[in-house]
Enzyme design. Sequence first.
Site, PDB file in Angstrom:
ATOM      1  N   GLY A 117       6.030  34.534  45.293  1.00  0.00           N
ATOM      2  CA  GLY A 117       6.327  34.128  44.325  1.00  0.00           C
ATOM      3  C   GLY A 117       5.486  35.114  43.123  1.00  0.00           C
ATOM      4  O   GLY A 117       5.660  36.029  42.809  1.00  0.00           O
ATOM      5  N   ASN A 118       5.455  34.123  41.758  1.00  0.00           N
ATOM      6  CA  ASN A 118       4.488  34.856  41.406  1.00  0.00           C
ATOM      7  C   ASN A 118       2.987  34.332  40.497  1.00  0.00           C
ATOM      8  O   ASN A 118       2.889  32.808  41.229  1.00  0.00           O
ATOM      9  CB  ASN A 118       5.240  34.983  39.718  1.00  0.00           C
ATOM     10  CG  ASN A 118       5.837  33.805  39.067  1.00  0.00           C
ATOM     11  OD1 ASN A 118       5.007  33.233  38.735  1.00  0.00           O
ATOM     12  ND2 ASN A 118       7.189  33.929  38.685  1.00  0.00           N
ATOM     13  N   TYR A 119       2.025  34.912  39.320  1.00  0.00           N
ATOM     14  CA  TYR A 119       1.039  34.379  39.217  1.00  0.00           C
ATOM     15  C   TYR A 119       0.921  33.407  37.554  1.00  0.00           C
ATOM     16  O   TYR A 119      -0.067  32.649  37.841  1.00  0.00           O
ATOM     17  CB  TYR A 119       0.012  35.461  38.546  1.00  0.00           C
ATOM     18  CG  TYR A 119      -0.013  36.328  40.070  1.00  0.00           C
ATOM     19  CD1 TYR A 119      -1.227  36.012  41.112  1.00  0.00           C
ATOM     20  CD2 TYR A 119       0.313  37.398  39.937  1.00  0.00           C
ATOM     21  CE1 TYR A 119      -1.472  37.373  41.789  1.00  0.00           C
ATOM     22  CE2 TYR A 119      -0.618  38.919  40.967  1.00  0.00           C
ATOM     23  CZ  TYR A 119      -1.179  37.738  41.849  1.00  0.00           C
ATOM     24  OH  TYR A 119      -1.067  39.051  43.001  1.00  0.00           O
TER      25      TYR A 119
END
Length: 201
Positions: free
Chosen positions: A5-7
């Site tokens: 995923g990402n932030y």
Amino acid sequence: MRFIGNYSSGKMGFALAEECARRGAEVTLVAGPVSLSCSTAIHRIDVESCEEMYQAATTAFKTSDAAILCAAVADFRPATQATQKIKRSLPPSPSTRKGSLELKLVANPDIAASLGQMKQANQLLVGFALETNDEETNAKKKLEKKNLDFIVLNSLQNKGTCFQSDENQISIISREGQRDYEKKSKQEVARDIIDELSARL
């Protein structure tokens, strides 16, 4: 490993939705798995995968005057999803070696490109570009390739902006030129973006 995923917090997208609703627009917000709430005036569709977001976005765009594509959707996803926990000690296979694991990734649907192909003469399409290098060049390429009316560029080189932040610093790039903005709260940035969109409606 649990997921890739990402932030992204979703704060910029929610700020844009709220600003549109504040100005009287009928808003459909397609939201990924974030812990944010929105006003009851906004029609919210919660999704968990890129495929679900693609389906929701392409359906909503058919009856929309404009779309703002702000979600940080991954370009790739794992080819297979494990049904059980991936253990450290896996039986030997072509994709595993002692102390390592190889994952095969496949491309996700390109939502911006798909909407760009669908776009009618009476519709507007706004994209976002988060870049780490050659920011303006890459943003301009995306503007043309995906048939956007303008693109909002932000950079990870601007410390204290973008992911998990309450502030952002953007440039708005269109075929007519580029406008650079100071670092502001995401609510103020949303106002700048909707001002640009409103001027084109």
